[in-house]
Write an enzyme that holds these catalytic residues in place. Structure first.
Site, PDB file in Angstrom:
ATOM      1  N   GLY A  18       2.764   2.323  10.870  1.00  0.00           N
ATOM      2  CA  GLY A  18       3.722   3.407  10.719  1.00  0.00           C
ATOM      3  C   GLY A  18       4.380   3.854  12.007  1.00  0.00           C
ATOM      4  O   GLY A  18       5.017   4.900  12.061  1.00  0.00           O
TER       5      GLY A  18
ATOM      6  N   HIS B 226      -9.411   1.508   5.197  1.00  0.00           N
ATOM      7  CA  HIS B 226      -8.135   1.695   5.894  1.00  0.00           C
ATOM      8  C   HIS B 226      -8.327   2.685   7.040  1.00  0.00           C
ATOM      9  O   HIS B 226      -9.104   3.632   6.928  1.00  0.00           O
ATOM     10  CB  HIS B 226      -7.070   2.194   4.917  1.00  0.00           C
TER      11      HIS B 226
ATOM     12  N   GLU C 185      -5.406  -4.654  10.603  1.00  0.00           N
ATOM     13  CA  GLU C 185      -4.358  -3.664  10.842  1.00  0.00           C
ATOM     14  C   GLU C 185      -4.611  -2.947  12.166  1.00  0.00           C
ATOM     15  O   GLU C 185      -5.419  -2.017  12.215  1.00  0.00           O
ATOM     16  CB  GLU C 185      -4.346  -2.622   9.721  1.00  0.00           C
TER      17      GLU C 185
ATOM     18  N   ASN D 179       0.877  -1.178   0.000  1.00  0.00           N
ATOM     19  CA  ASN D 179       0.000   0.000   0.000  1.00  0.00           C
ATOM     20  C   ASN D 179       0.910   1.222   0.000  1.00  0.00           C
ATOM     21  O   ASN D 179       1.503   1.560   1.019  1.00  0.00           O
ATOM     22  CB  ASN D 179      -0.908  -0.024   1.234  1.00  0.00           C
ATOM     23  N   TRP D 180       1.006   1.866  -1.159  1.00  0.00           N
ATOM     24  CA  TRP D 180       1.942   2.981  -1.294  1.00  0.00           C
ATOM     25  C   TRP D 180       1.464   4.267  -0.627  1.00  0.00           C
ATOM     26  O   TRP D 180       2.237   5.214  -0.504  1.00  0.00           O
ATOM     27  CB  TRP D 180       2.211   3.237  -2.779  1.00  0.00           C
TER      28      TRP D 180
END
Length: 251
Positions: free
Chosen positions: A173, A95, A167, A9-10
């Site tokens: 991150g 997301h 997630e 996932n960019w």
């Protein structure tokens, strides 16, 4: 037998030129797609060149979001119908960044899942809890509620084809990763929820990814767990060598 699926996932990274360079660097070195499915989900502005560059290779393509309407006065949105016309295989929905920054609801995500299926694009549906929810030991209740809402009205056949990405928000991150056992526990809960909502066959067919600081150093341990079928990878998918190390984790 579920085919493992590693999807990058960019997010809001990479321009069209960088996209072509990336694909050219990886496309001859990807695993056999019957062993591991390799996917890159790119920003909408990169999708055309991503698809063109990936033609004839084993790289599958994905969008990072789509709207639940196919056309109309919806400035800035992405049409699931056009994604299909472009030949895009997957689309990430739900997301935590979309839920958090853009206030997307479980109802929105359910409508998007239905729209994607209606237009021949496979959803990757994200779910996951905050640190606060985990510290209150309510992570299972939270994620089960998200799954029930996201899958509402979908058929067993549709659910068996989609991908669910667990997630935990506190691991995205941050450099913090859920332990492999924590990730497995939640992915198992998701599979059991699908079984309760549908049947055992559907639960056995649905692929469940873990996402949250997945990197070459931890991918093998995560993928060794029985209910983890893949990874949804952020930062580690931006570098060709890192992405290749992830998708070729079986070597």
């Amino acid at each position: 037998m579920r085919t493992p699926i590693i999807a990058g996932n960019w997010k809001l990274h990479m321009n069209p030129e960088q996209t072509v360079e990336f694909v050219n660097a990886v496309k001859g070195k990807l695993p056999d797609p019957s062993k591991v499915e390799s996917v890159i989900a790119a920003p909408a502005v990169d999708l055309y060149v991503l698809k063109k560059a990936a033609e004839g290779s084993d790289l599958h393509t994905g969008a990072e979001n789509a709207y639940f309407e196919v056309e109309g006065a919806f400035t800035g949105e992405t049409s699931p119908k056009v994604l299909n016309e472009m030949g895009i295989d997957y689309c990430i929905i739900g997301h935590s960044e979309r839920r958090g920054y853009f206030h997307e609801t479980d109802e929105d995500i359910n409508k998007k899942a239905k729209a994607l299926f209606a237009n021949g694009v496979t959803p990757i549906i994200c779910c996951g809890e905050s640190l606060e929810t985990r510290e209150a030991n309510k992570q299972e209740d939270w994620v089960v509620a998200q799954i029930k809402a996201a899958l509402d009205g979908l058929t067993a056949e549709q659910v068996s084809k989609l991908v669910i990405a667990y997630e935990p928000i506190w691991a995205i991150g941050t450099g913090k990763t859920a332990s492999a056992d924590q990730a497995e526990e939640m992915c198992k809960t998701i599979r059991e929820t699908v079984k309760d909502l549908y049947n055992e066959e559907t639960a056995e067919n649905v692929r469940i990814q873990y996402g949250g600081s997945v990197k070459p150093a931890n991918v093998k341990e995560l993928m060794s767990k029985p209910d983890i079928d893949g990874g949804l990878v952020g930062g580690a998918s931006l570098d060709p060598e890192s992405f290749l190390a992830l998708v070729n984790y079986q070597d």
